[in-house]
Design a protein around this motif. Structure first.
Motif, PDB file in Angstrom:
ATOM      1  N   ARG A  82      38.443  44.695  33.790  1.00 57.23           N
ATOM      2  CA  ARG A  82      39.535  45.395  34.479  1.00 57.23           C
ATOM      3  C   ARG A  82      39.001  46.474  35.416  1.00 57.23           C
ATOM      4  O   ARG A  82      39.563  46.715  36.482  1.00 57.23           O
ATOM      5  CB  ARG A  82      40.539  45.965  33.485  1.00 57.23           C
ATOM      6  N   GLN A  83      37.888  47.131  35.040  1.00 58.60           N
ATOM      7  CA  GLN A  83      37.272  48.119  35.926  1.00 58.60           C
ATOM      8  C   GLN A  83      36.714  47.441  37.177  1.00 58.60           C
ATOM      9  O   GLN A  83      36.851  47.956  38.287  1.00 58.60           O
ATOM     10  CB  GLN A  83      36.141  48.856  35.214  1.00 58.60           C
ATOM     11  N   TRP A  84      36.073  46.301  37.004  1.00 60.52           N
ATOM     12  CA  TRP A  84      35.507  45.555  38.136  1.00 60.52           C
ATOM     13  C   TRP A  84      36.620  45.095  39.076  1.00 60.52           C
ATOM     14  O   TRP A  84      36.521  45.220  40.296  1.00 60.52           O
ATOM     15  CB  TRP A  84      34.692  44.369  37.625  1.00 60.52           C
ATOM     16  N   LEU A  89      38.072  48.281  47.235  1.00 59.06           N
ATOM     17  CA  LEU A  89      37.259  47.881  48.389  1.00 59.06           C
ATOM     18  C   LEU A  89      38.120  47.121  49.408  1.00 59.06           C
ATOM     19  O   LEU A  89      38.028  47.372  50.616  1.00 59.06           O
ATOM     20  CB  LEU A  89      36.093  46.987  47.962  1.00 59.06           C
ATOM     21  N   ARG A  90      38.927  46.202  48.921  1.00 58.80           N
ATOM     22  CA  ARG A  90      39.776  45.415  49.825  1.00 58.80           C
ATOM     23  C   ARG A  90      40.777  46.300  50.560  1.00 58.80           C
ATOM     24  O   ARG A  90      41.156  46.026  51.693  1.00 58.80           O
ATOM     25  CB  ARG A  90      40.508  44.329  49.039  1.00 58.80           C
ATOM     26  N   ASP A  91      41.235  47.357  49.876  1.00 61.54           N
ATOM     27  CA  ASP A  91      42.202  48.283  50.480  1.00 61.54           C
ATOM     28  C   ASP A  91      41.541  49.289  51.420  1.00 61.54           C
ATOM     29  O   ASP A  91      42.212  50.107  52.020  1.00 61.54           O
ATOM     30  CB  ASP A  91      42.942  49.066  49.384  1.00 61.54           C
TER      31      ASP A  91
END
Length: 62
Positions: free
Chosen positions: A49-51, A58-60
């Motif tokens: 869940r952390q990953w 990153l995508r945002d």
């Protein structure tokens, strides 16, 4: 018991430039990341869940 082989993978976007992060899904809830230039060096291990949260940020663009 046979030794488990960790399968590391690199992004297809890395274009073999050498400065990449490799990721391994360790089973259960663990994901590991390491520097591809130092495969024998340390790896960071995260809960899945952390990953997933990290990748979302990153995508945002955060």
């Amino acid at each position: 018991m046979p030794e488990r082989v960790t399968r590391w993978r690199k992004s297809s976007r890395s274009m073999n430039q050498g400065a990449c992060v490799e990721v391994a899904f360790l089973g259960g809830d663990a994901v590991a990341a390491r520097d591809s230039k130092d495969p024998g060096g340390p790896a960071l291990v995260f809960a899945r869940r952390q990953w997933t949260a990290f990748l979302g940020r990153l995508r945002d663009g955060r």
